[in-house]
Design a protein around this motif. Structure first.
Motif, PDB file in Angstrom:
ATOM      1  N   VAL A  76       0.952  -1.144  -0.170  1.00 14.03           N
ATOM      2  CA  VAL A  76      -0.284   0.003  -0.072  1.00 14.03           C
ATOM      3  C   VAL A  76       0.910   1.230   0.067  1.00 14.03           C
ATOM      4  O   VAL A  76       1.921   1.164   0.764  1.00 14.03           O
ATOM      5  N   ALA A  77       0.587   1.963  -0.838  1.00 13.53           N
ATOM      6  CA  ALA A  77       1.354   3.432  -0.965  1.00 13.53           C
ATOM      7  C   ALA A  77       1.174   4.282   0.364  1.00 13.53           C
ATOM      8  O   ALA A  77      -0.175   4.062   0.876  1.00 13.53           O
ATOM      9  N   ALA A  78       2.050   4.613   1.164  1.00  9.34           N
ATOM     10  CA  ALA A  78       1.946   5.559   2.565  1.00  9.34           C
ATOM     11  C   ALA A  78       0.695   6.303   2.347  1.00  9.34           C
ATOM     12  O   ALA A  78       0.040   6.612   3.213  1.00  9.34           O
ATOM     13  N   GLY A  79       0.893   7.114   1.168  1.00 11.57           N
ATOM     14  CA  GLY A  79      -0.343   8.201   0.850  1.00 11.57           C
ATOM     15  C   GLY A  79      -2.023   7.674   0.902  1.00 11.57           C
ATOM     16  O   GLY A  79      -2.718   8.275   0.939  1.00 11.57           O
ATOM     17  N   SER A  80      -1.824   6.506   0.360  1.00 17.93           N
ATOM     18  CA  SER A  80      -3.204   5.583   0.366  1.00 17.93           C
ATOM     19  C   SER A  80      -3.579   5.033   1.672  1.00 17.93           C
ATOM     20  O   SER A  80      -4.915   4.642   1.268  1.00 17.93           O
ATOM     21  N   TYR A  81      -2.972   4.697   2.411  1.00 15.85           N
ATOM     22  CA  TYR A  81      -2.960   3.998   3.714  1.00 15.85           C
ATOM     23  C   TYR A  81      -4.377   4.920   4.400  1.00 15.85           C
ATOM     24  O   TYR A  81      -5.192   3.815   4.614  1.00 15.85           O
ATOM     25  N   TYR A  82      -4.410   5.577   4.680  1.00 15.31           N
ATOM     26  CA  TYR A  82      -5.554   6.551   5.512  1.00 15.31           C
ATOM     27  C   TYR A  82      -6.985   6.255   4.497  1.00 15.31           C
ATOM     28  O   TYR A  82      -7.783   5.763   4.985  1.00 15.31           O
ATOM     29  N   PRO A  83      -6.969   6.647   3.135  1.00 12.88           N
ATOM     30  CA  PRO A  83      -8.126   6.652   2.498  1.00 12.88           C
ATOM     31  C   PRO A  83      -8.679   5.055   2.578  1.00 12.88           C
ATOM     32  O   PRO A  83      -9.839   4.846   2.669  1.00 12.88           O
ATOM     33  N   TYR A  84      -7.713   4.036   2.521  1.00 16.90           N
ATOM     34  CA  TYR A  84      -8.039   2.701   2.227  1.00 16.90           C
ATOM     35  C   TYR A  84      -8.608   2.188   3.751  1.00 16.90           C
ATOM     36  O   TYR A  84      -9.472   1.346   3.730  1.00 16.90           O
ATOM     37  N   LEU A  85      -8.062   2.933   4.881  1.00 17.11           N
ATOM     38  CA  LEU A  85      -8.792   2.567   6.045  1.00 17.11           C
ATOM     39  C   LEU A  85     -10.050   3.052   6.210  1.00 17.11           C
ATOM     40  O   LEU A  85     -10.830   2.384   6.798  1.00 17.11           O
ATOM     41  N   ILE A  86     -10.245   4.048   5.842  1.00 15.52           N
ATOM     42  CA  ILE A  86     -11.878   4.740   5.806  1.00 15.52           C
ATOM     43  C   ILE A  86     -12.566   3.662   5.044  1.00 15.52           C
ATOM     44  O   ILE A  86     -13.697   3.355   5.511  1.00 15.52           O
ATOM     45  N   SER A  87     -12.192   3.203   4.189  1.00 15.10           N
ATOM     46  CA  SER A  87     -13.081   2.356   3.214  1.00 15.10           C
ATOM     47  C   SER A  87     -13.294   0.778   3.902  1.00 15.10           C
ATOM     48  O   SER A  87     -14.328   0.213   3.890  1.00 15.10           O
ATOM     49  N   LEU A  88     -12.201   0.293   4.490  1.00 14.14           N
ATOM     50  CA  LEU A  88     -12.130  -0.886   5.210  1.00 14.14           C
ATOM     51  C   LEU A  88     -13.208  -0.676   6.512  1.00 14.14           C
ATOM     52  O   LEU A  88     -13.987  -1.597   6.757  1.00 14.14           O
ATOM     53  N   SER A  89     -13.198   0.572   7.133  1.00 16.00           N
ATOM     54  CA  SER A  89     -14.136   0.756   8.221  1.00 16.00           C
ATOM     55  C   SER A  89     -15.662   0.941   7.619  1.00 16.00           C
ATOM     56  O   SER A  89     -16.311   0.210   8.609  1.00 16.00           O
ATOM     57  N   VAL A  90     -15.834   1.211   6.437  1.00 14.74           N
ATOM     58  CA  VAL A  90     -17.129   1.228   5.878  1.00 14.74           C
ATOM     59  C   VAL A  90     -17.424  -0.185   5.946  1.00 14.74           C
ATOM     60  O   VAL A  90     -18.883  -0.506   5.890  1.00 14.74           O
ATOM     61  N   PHE A  91     -16.741  -0.933   5.198  1.00 15.60           N
ATOM     62  CA  PHE A  91     -17.127  -2.143   4.704  1.00 15.60           C
ATOM     63  C   PHE A  91     -17.471  -2.947   6.099  1.00 15.60           C
ATOM     64  O   PHE A  91     -18.469  -3.690   5.896  1.00 15.60           O
ATOM     65  N   LEU A  92     -16.661  -2.699   7.103  1.00 14.19           N
ATOM     66  CA  LEU A  92     -17.194  -3.349   8.149  1.00 14.19           C
ATOM     67  C   LEU A  92     -18.501  -3.033   8.694  1.00 14.19           C
ATOM     68  O   LEU A  92     -19.327  -3.888   9.417  1.00 14.19           O
ATOM     69  N   THR A  93     -18.640  -1.701   8.653  1.00 12.27           N
ATOM     70  CA  THR A  93     -20.016  -0.940   9.193  1.00 12.27           C
ATOM     71  C   THR A  93     -21.136  -1.602   8.496  1.00 12.27           C
ATOM     72  O   THR A  93     -22.103  -1.480   9.088  1.00 12.27           O
ATOM     73  N   VAL A  94     -21.048  -1.926   7.335  1.00 12.23           N
ATOM     74  CA  VAL A  94     -22.194  -2.343   6.391  1.00 12.23           C
ATOM     75  C   VAL A  94     -22.855  -3.646   7.201  1.00 12.23           C
ATOM     76  O   VAL A  94     -23.921  -3.822   7.228  1.00 12.23           O
ATOM     77  N   GLY A 399     -29.661   2.598  10.648  1.00 13.38           N
ATOM     78  CA  GLY A 399     -28.568   1.741  10.291  1.00 13.38           C
ATOM     79  C   GLY A 399     -27.835   1.494   8.680  1.00 13.38           C
ATOM     80  O   GLY A 399     -26.894   1.735   8.691  1.00 13.38           O
ATOM     81  N   PHE A 400     -28.873   1.353   8.006  1.00 13.48           N
ATOM     82  CA  PHE A 400     -28.716   1.482   6.632  1.00 13.48           C
ATOM     83  C   PHE A 400     -28.280   2.987   6.425  1.00 13.48           C
ATOM     84  O   PHE A 400     -27.346   3.113   5.296  1.00 13.48           O
ATOM     85  N   TYR A 401     -29.046   3.835   6.730  1.00 17.47           N
ATOM     86  CA  TYR A 401     -28.484   5.264   6.215  1.00 17.47           C
ATOM     87  C   TYR A 401     -27.184   5.589   6.794  1.00 17.47           C
ATOM     88  O   TYR A 401     -26.157   6.395   6.115  1.00 17.47           O
ATOM     89  N   GLU A 402     -26.752   5.276   7.858  1.00 20.98           N
ATOM     90  CA  GLU A 402     -25.383   5.732   8.584  1.00 20.98           C
ATOM     91  C   GLU A 402     -24.332   5.148   7.704  1.00 20.98           C
ATOM     92  O   GLU A 402     -23.055   5.566   7.967  1.00 20.98           O
ATOM     93  N   ILE A 403     -24.525   3.971   7.044  1.00 21.20           N
ATOM     94  CA  ILE A 403     -23.581   3.564   6.166  1.00 21.20           C
ATOM     95  C   ILE A 403     -22.670   4.455   5.423  1.00 21.20           C
ATOM     96  O   ILE A 403     -21.483   4.383   5.163  1.00 21.20           O
ATOM     97  N   SER A 404     -23.136   5.598   4.983  1.00 24.13           N
ATOM     98  CA  SER A 404     -22.793   6.746   4.215  1.00 24.13           C
ATOM     99  C   SER A 404     -22.780   7.898   4.981  1.00 24.13           C
ATOM    100  O   SER A 404     -22.656   9.075   4.311  1.00 24.13           O
ATOM    101  N   ASP A 405     -22.955   8.115   6.280  1.00 28.14           N
ATOM    102  CA  ASP A 405     -23.127   9.361   7.076  1.00 28.14           C
ATOM    103  C   ASP A 405     -21.912   9.472   8.238  1.00 28.14           C
ATOM    104  O   ASP A 405     -21.414   8.560   8.510  1.00 28.14           O
ATOM    105  N   LYS A 406     -21.459  10.909   8.289  1.00 27.44           N
ATOM    106  CA  LYS A 406     -20.719  11.151   9.303  1.00 27.44           C
ATOM    107  C   LYS A 406     -19.469  10.383   9.067  1.00 27.44           C
ATOM    108  O   LYS A 406     -18.929   9.864  10.179  1.00 27.44           O
ATOM    109  N   GLY A 407     -18.811  10.519   8.103  1.00 29.21           N
ATOM    110  CA  GLY A 407     -17.464   9.910   8.063  1.00 29.21           C
ATOM    111  C   GLY A 407     -17.101   8.595   7.760  1.00 29.21           C
ATOM    112  O   GLY A 407     -16.123   7.987   7.673  1.00 29.21           O
ATOM    113  N   THR A 408     -18.395   7.638   7.194  1.00 26.80           N
ATOM    114  CA  THR A 408     -18.192   6.549   7.176  1.00 26.80           C
ATOM    115  C   THR A 408     -18.587   6.112   5.859  1.00 26.80           C
ATOM    116  O   THR A 408     -19.108   5.084   5.079  1.00 26.80           O
ATOM    117  N   SER A 409     -17.989   7.156   4.827  1.00 26.73           N
ATOM    118  CA  SER A 409     -18.129   6.828   3.366  1.00 26.73           C
ATOM    119  C   SER A 409     -17.241   5.879   2.738  1.00 26.73           C
ATOM    120  O   SER A 409     -16.156   5.615   3.460  1.00 26.73           O
TER     121      SER A 409
END
Length: 464
Positions: A76-94, A399-409
């Motif tokens: 993982v490129a160091a500059g991409s680590y944080y955006p990838y973490l966000i995507s992983l967190s949302v995958f789990l919140t689903v 719960g479904f709504y929050e999948i894309s709300d307040k930092g979980t995009s």
């Protein structure tokens, strides 16, 4: 004596709630917005990116870094680590958030559920104090816990909204909550800015990194402390399903209820269509919020102080923006107001792409424009969705709504991260976000909103 809300226009009376209870609900926005503003919007992106760059062998304070880290053996490129973490967190919140929502609908102790999620997230945020040196994996793990817990608490919190006012009150209630949240988030950020101004040292990037870490920790303390107020002032409004639960296992019952809802959800296709539109356009909004600091520091090469001043400007203008768009919604309707805000968001992305590097004033001007539309677009989306939820299923649907709300995009950060890894350009990554606002606008425009409210079994407000 506490004031009660007035009855809603239509056949359905407004739920009985007191001014004290609604104030307690507003205060949780004040509490959790510190995490959204100080952690997600300002400090965590640059902080974790710098920690990842250190782990990749880059020099602290370097203008650019082409190094890689290998979490779980993945390059993982160091500059991409944080955006990838966000995507992983949302995958789990689903998987997590709809279950939390179903449990919230089945329990008679919703406040306890709110407190458990909030304190877990605040604790993980405070534990960021231990993310020193190149401990990017620890920082990533704590972020996942904090962000998922943040989303879970918001699901429970939002599920109180339909119980606090009738159809014609909810736009105002939601807007006041968002507005107070921006004030709270802005106040803590101002305190952090003062600390950084007084304590930072020129040509000492390690000191800057340490101050960023302790600013993140302060948000966890703020979040936990002010959560005590809604836990004291909110009242339980158990659903009929919760009262008829018969003492069974609420978690098991929640999973069963979620399964039934997933099978029956096709009975509300217009609600689903609105939810799809929201997931698309709000993914773009959340990505802009989440990655603004990374874009400002890494691409525009702005100093941390200029960045924080801009975010403060956004926060305090968003307070007025949320109330102003709430007032506009009373005149033309929430649906039309949100559509207007999406046009303005599209203009914001185009302007952000053209911003010159090392020029803080244009960045601040753009921040002012964001502040005027940010709070209203989010607050009115939340209240508009409350009109489309079948009675007794508020937690599940939020719960479904929050999948894309307040930092979980997730799609936005994923697209941004992939484009950066392919082009090594944050500007090109930013352009990829235009599609979310354009498609989201078209999807929302296609929703017959009044028919959708009636189809969910609710009384429409006077103006939509």
């Amino acid at each position: 004596m506490a004031e009660t809300v007035t009855p809603a226009v239509g056949d359905t009376p407004a739920p009985a709630s007191t001014r004290r209870e609604r104030t307690g609900w507003y205060v949780y926005d004040w509490a959790n917005s510190a995490f959204q503003t100080t952690v997600i919007t300002v400090f965590l992106g640059p902080f974790l990116t710098t920690v990842a760059e250190l782990a990749a062998g880059c020099e602290l304070g370097a203008d650019s870094c082409a190094g890689y880290v290998y979490p779980l053996g993945i390059k993982v490129a160091a500059g991409s680590y944080y955006p990838y973490l966000i995507s992983l967190s949302v995958f789990l919140t689903v998987f997590v958030l709809p279950v939390i929502g179903a449990v919230a609908d089945r329990t008679t102790h919703k406040k306890r559920l709110l407190g458990a999620a909030a304190f877990t997230g605040a604790g993980a945020t405070i534990a960021m104090a231990f993310v020193t040196g190149d401990r990017y994996l620890l920082g990533g793990a704590l972020f996942l816990v904090a962000n998922i817990s943040f989303g879970a608490a918001i699901v429970v919190y939002n599920s109180f909204l339909p119980q606090l006012g009738g159809p014609d009150e909810r736009d105002g209630i939601s807007s006041r909550g968002w507005a107070l949240g921006y004030l709270g988030g802005g106040l803590l950020l101002a305190l952090n800015l003062a600390a950084i101004t007084m304590l930072s040292e020129d040509d000492n990037p390690q000191r800057t990194l340490d101050l960023a870490r302790w600013s993140i920790v302060s948000a966890g303390v703020w979040w936990a402390a002010f959560t005590l107020v809604p836990l004291r002032w909110l009242r339980e409004h158990p659903t009929a399903a919760a009262l008829a639960g018969g003492g069974g296992n609420v978690l098991t019952d929640g999973f069963r209820q979620l399964g039934r809802t997933l099978r029956e959800i096709k009975a509300y296709p217009l609600t689903l269509f609105f939810l799809l539109a929201f997931l698309v356009y709000n993914d773009g909004i959340q990505t802009v919020i989440t990655l603004a600091s990374q874009y400002g520091t890494k691409e525009l090469r702005l100093e941390q102080g200029n960045l924080i001043i801009t975010i403060l400007l956004v926060q305090f203008l968003a307070f007025g923006g949320a109330l102003s768009l709430g007032a506009l919604a009373r005149r033309i309707g929430a649906w039309k107001t949100v559509l207007l805000s999406l046009v303005l968001w599209t203009a914001v992305i185009v302007a952000a792409f053209r911003l010159p590097a090392e020029a803080p004033l244009p960045f601040m001007a753009l921040g002012a424009a964001i502040g005027l539309v940010l709070g209203g677009s989010q607050a009115l989306s939340r209240s508009l969705f409350s009109q489309l939820i079948p009675t007794g299923k508020e937690g599940e649907y939020y719960g479904f709504y929050e999948i894309s709300d307040k930092g979980t995009s997730w799609l936005g950060p994923l697209a941004f991260g992939l484009v950066f890894q392919l082009t090594n350009s944050y500007r090109v990554g930013l352009v990829s976000l235009l599609i979310f606002f354009v498609v989201g606008f078209l999807l929302l425009l296609a929703v017959p909103i009044r028919r959708a409210v009636v189809a969910a079994g609710n009384t429409p407000p006077r103006v939509l």
